[in-house]
Design a protein around this motif. Structure first.
Motif, PDB file in Angstrom:
ATOM      1  N   ASN A 354       1.965  14.233  13.842  1.00 53.14           N
ATOM      2  CA  ASN A 354       3.155  13.839  14.547  1.00 53.14           C
ATOM      3  C   ASN A 354       4.225  14.958  14.569  1.00 53.14           C
ATOM      4  N   ALA A 355       4.422  15.535  13.509  1.00 55.09           N
ATOM      5  CA  ALA A 355       5.412  16.412  13.648  1.00 55.09           C
ATOM      6  C   ALA A 355       5.247  17.576  14.436  1.00 55.09           C
ATOM      7  N   ILE A 356       3.839  18.103  14.484  1.00 57.61           N
ATOM      8  CA  ILE A 356       3.545  18.996  15.459  1.00 57.61           C
ATOM      9  C   ILE A 356       3.735  18.706  16.842  1.00 57.61           C
ATOM     10  N   ASP A 357       3.188  17.462  17.065  1.00 56.62           N
ATOM     11  CA  ASP A 357       3.655  16.912  18.440  1.00 56.62           C
ATOM     12  C   ASP A 357       5.052  16.903  18.715  1.00 56.62           C
ATOM     13  N   LYS A 396       9.180  17.298   6.930  1.00 58.31           N
ATOM     14  CA  LYS A 396      10.303  17.632   7.540  1.00 58.31           C
ATOM     15  C   LYS A 396      10.121  18.431   8.768  1.00 58.31           C
ATOM     16  N   ASP A 397      10.390  17.977  10.028  1.00 62.35           N
ATOM     17  CA  ASP A 397      10.301  18.760  11.129  1.00 62.35           C
ATOM     18  C   ASP A 397      11.700  19.002  11.985  1.00 62.35           C
ATOM     19  N   ASN A 398      11.959  20.087  12.610  1.00 60.13           N
ATOM     20  CA  ASN A 398      13.042  20.264  13.263  1.00 60.13           C
ATOM     21  C   ASN A 398      12.765  20.180  14.703  1.00 60.13           C
ATOM     22  N   LYS A 418       3.669   8.422  23.495  1.00 62.60           N
ATOM     23  CA  LYS A 418       2.740   9.336  24.077  1.00 62.60           C
ATOM     24  C   LYS A 418       1.978   8.689  25.009  1.00 62.60           C
ATOM     25  N   PRO A 419       1.545   9.851  25.938  1.00 61.44           N
ATOM     26  CA  PRO A 419       0.718   9.236  26.831  1.00 61.44           C
ATOM     27  C   PRO A 419      -0.639   9.015  26.298  1.00 61.44           C
ATOM     28  N   PRO A 420      -1.240   8.055  27.008  1.00 62.30           N
ATOM     29  CA  PRO A 420      -2.578   7.316  26.383  1.00 62.30           C
ATOM     30  C   PRO A 420      -3.514   8.342  25.852  1.00 62.30           C
ATOM     31  N   GLU A 421      -3.629   9.520  26.482  1.00 63.21           N
ATOM     32  CA  GLU A 421      -4.834  10.485  26.029  1.00 63.21           C
ATOM     33  C   GLU A 421      -4.264  11.044  24.721  1.00 63.21           C
ATOM     34  N   LYS A 422      -2.969  10.978  24.479  1.00 62.29           N
ATOM     35  CA  LYS A 422      -2.631  11.715  23.294  1.00 62.29           C
ATOM     36  C   LYS A 422      -2.179  10.910  22.358  1.00 62.29           C
ATOM     37  N   GLY A 423      -1.780   9.444  22.493  1.00 63.70           N
ATOM     38  CA  GLY A 423      -1.259   8.790  21.314  1.00 63.70           C
ATOM     39  C   GLY A 423      -2.100   7.436  21.437  1.00 63.70           C
ATOM     40  N   THR A 424      -2.212   6.766  20.006  1.00 66.32           N
ATOM     41  CA  THR A 424      -2.997   5.828  20.110  1.00 66.32           C
ATOM     42  C   THR A 424      -2.036   4.620  19.440  1.00 66.32           C
ATOM     43  N   GLY A 425      -0.750   5.114  18.833  1.00 61.63           N
ATOM     44  CA  GLY A 425       0.144   4.139  18.108  1.00 61.63           C
ATOM     45  C   GLY A 425      -0.441   3.648  16.969  1.00 61.63           C
ATOM     46  N   LEU A 426      -1.519   4.396  16.328  1.00 65.97           N
ATOM     47  CA  LEU A 426      -2.078   3.642  14.994  1.00 65.97           C
ATOM     48  C   LEU A 426      -1.838   4.471  13.825  1.00 65.97           C
ATOM     49  N   GLY A 427      -1.616   5.884  13.906  1.00 65.73           N
ATOM     50  CA  GLY A 427      -1.292   6.724  12.868  1.00 65.73           C
ATOM     51  C   GLY A 427      -0.327   6.231  11.859  1.00 65.73           C
ATOM     52  N   LEU A 428       0.717   5.799  12.287  1.00 65.18           N
ATOM     53  CA  LEU A 428       1.913   5.382  11.320  1.00 65.18           C
ATOM     54  C   LEU A 428       1.932   4.030  10.787  1.00 65.18           C
ATOM     55  N   SER A 429       1.230   3.233  11.767  1.00 61.42           N
ATOM     56  CA  SER A 429       1.095   1.804  11.192  1.00 61.42           C
ATOM     57  C   SER A 429      -0.056   1.799  10.046  1.00 61.42           C
TER      58      SER A 429
END
Ligand SMILES: Nc1ncnc2c1ncn2[C@@H]1O[C@H](COP(=O)(O)OP(=O)(O)O)[C@@H](O)[C@H]1O
Ligand SMILES: [Mg+2]
Length: 462
Positions: A354-357, A396-398, A418-429
């Protein structure tokens, strides 16, 4: 009588000690169709009203025993007779008597000697009034009852409503809980399925790579030695044969023998570096893909973070779109931490990815000057907090940061910007579940739009 209809059925009590008077009035009223009772003194009048409640009382004033005024007072103080209208029979012109009678609660008076029409007219008025009052009273009572009934109904309705509300509330809470459970189970399923398929695949690949890499690694040492030997022998040949065949000299020039001899050891050593790196990756992959849902293991968390970084390394390099991302490791002196290492590795990967994104996204939006002034960075800091008996990992990211509105939702199931091809919304949950529920730890996020984001993972030491 012409208009006796409105009287009929009404009962009149005449109280008079004079039989002549009694007779006259009796006849007039009887003719008019009224029910007539008589009493010859106050006492017996009071006694009669104990059995029958007349609709009107005609009361003489001067009587033996208690007089008309006293009788009137007693009738008025008794609640069961106080409503009966009383008409006094007075002597003509005796104003004092009339006033006293009215002040005691009488409704009217008639004067002796009686005039039939006047008696009937006055009686008619008061009986009608009396009847109307009675009708009104009974209507009032009915109304009262209806109001009471209505109030009761309203109360019942309110109670039922309240019951319903409570039940709806309880049911909603139940449903919410059920939904939450369902989502969690779903997450767990996704997570374990993902982990086991991906984990198996990765572990399999790592294992398969391991053998060929091991023999390349082992043979490279031999190769290095063999080549060294060959070169030594070759140099000896050169010394022994100062002027070799011209074909050999030509070929040696063609292949640039001098350079070849010089470069060959370097080629070998960079091959060794490459193989070493493949070995590291293979070890990291195996570290990362540990499937360990059954029991906690004492783990070196830095290894997990490093393996996550290694797996994501290709995303940290500069490409045509973004400048490189610098990773600053600020590792403290961590003890081994009891945890499910495979799962925590997944948390590290999710948060670092996520930080890289966020840094890439920021990279697209900023110009190169701005990036040079504030180069993309991920700072990873670990430390022990002995007072809380836990370890913390800060990532931590800037990058782009996020608004408070977004920040409040990032741990929600399926929430993504994020757009569907990039995000799932699962990572943090998934990460939240792993840290908070599986490890009884804490996962917090602080962010400022345009400045950056920090995730803090806290894992208890016991
Ligand atoms: N480091 C970060 N900087 C900015 N936004 C972030 C960061 N980490 C997470 N987010 C926000 O949280 C959202 C949810 O993240 P996540 O659960 O990993 O799902 P996904 O990455 O698939 O969108 C992201 O879509 C993003 O909006
Ligand atoms: Mg993500």
């Amino acid at each position: 009588m012409t208009n006796n209809l409105s009287f009929s059925g009404n009962t009149i009590l005449i109280v008079d000690d004079n039989p002549t008077n009694l007779g006259v009035i009796f006849n007039v009223l009887d003719e008019a169709g009224l029910e007539v009772l008589v009493a010859q003194d106050g006492e017996s009048a009071l006694q009669k009203t104990e059995y029958v409640i007349p609709d009107l009382i005609l009361l003489d004033i001067m009587m033996p025993g208690i007089d008309g005024f006293e009788t009137c007072s007693r009738l008025k103080t008794n609640p069961s007779t106080s409503d009966i209208p009383i008409i006094f029979m007075t002597a003509l012109g005796n104003t004092e008597q009339k006033v006293k009678g009215l002040s005691l609660g009488a409704v009217d008076y008639i004067t002796k000697p009686f005039k039939k029409e006047e008696v009937l007219a006055r009686m008619k008025v008061h009986l009608e009034l009396r009847n109307l009052t009675k009708a009104l009273a009974s209507k009032n009572q009915l109304l009262e009852e209806k109001i009471q009934e209505k109030t009761r109904l309203e109360e019942t309705l309110q109670r039922l409503n309240q019951e319903l509300e409570t039940r709806v509330e309880a049911r909603t809470t139940e449903l919410k809980q059920a939904l939450q459970n369902l989502q969690q189970t779903q997450l767990q399923l996704i997570q374990s399925e993902k982990m086991s398929t991906l984990g198996q695949l990765v572990a399999g690949v790592a294992h398969e790579i391991n053998n060929p890499v091991a023999f390349i690694h082992g043979n490279l040492n031999h190769t290095e030695r063999y080549i060294q030997d060959l070169l030594t022998i070759f140099q000896l040949y050169q010394q022994q044969t100062p002027s070799p065949d011209p074909a050999i000299t030509t070929l040696a020039e063609e292949v640039d023998l001098e350079y070849l001899i010089q470069d060959l050891p370097q080629v070998i050593s960079s091959m060794k570096v490459g193989v070493e790196r493949i070995r590291q990756i293979s070890v990291s992959l195996r570290t990362f893909s540990r499937t360990d849902n059954t029991s906690k293991q004492e783990t070196n968390l830095h290894e997990g973070i490093d393996s996550a970084l290694l797996i994501l390394k290709y995303r940290l390099k500069a490409n045509e779109k973004i400048l490189p991302i610098e990773v600053i490791k600020n590792y403290g002196d961590l003890p081994l931490v009891p945890c499910y290492p495979g799962q925590l590795n997944q948390v590290f990967i999710n948060i670092i990815a996520n930080a890289i994104d966020a840094l890439e996204e920021a990279g697209f939006k900023r110009n190169s000057e701005a990036i040079k002034a504030n180069p993309s960075q991920i700072i990873i800091k670990t430390e022990v907090d002995p007072s809380q008996n836990n370890v913390s990992i800060r990532i931590k990211d800037n990058g782009l940061g996020m608004s408070e509105e977004i920040r409040s939702k990032i741990f929600d199931y399926l929430f993504t910007t994020k757009p569907p091809e990039k995000g799932t919304g699962l990572g943090l949950s998934i990460s939240y579940q792993i840290v908070v529920e599986k490890h009884c730890g804490q996962l917090n996020c602080y962010s400022q739009p345009g400045v950056g984001t920090e995730f803090i993972i806290k894992i208890p030491l016991s």
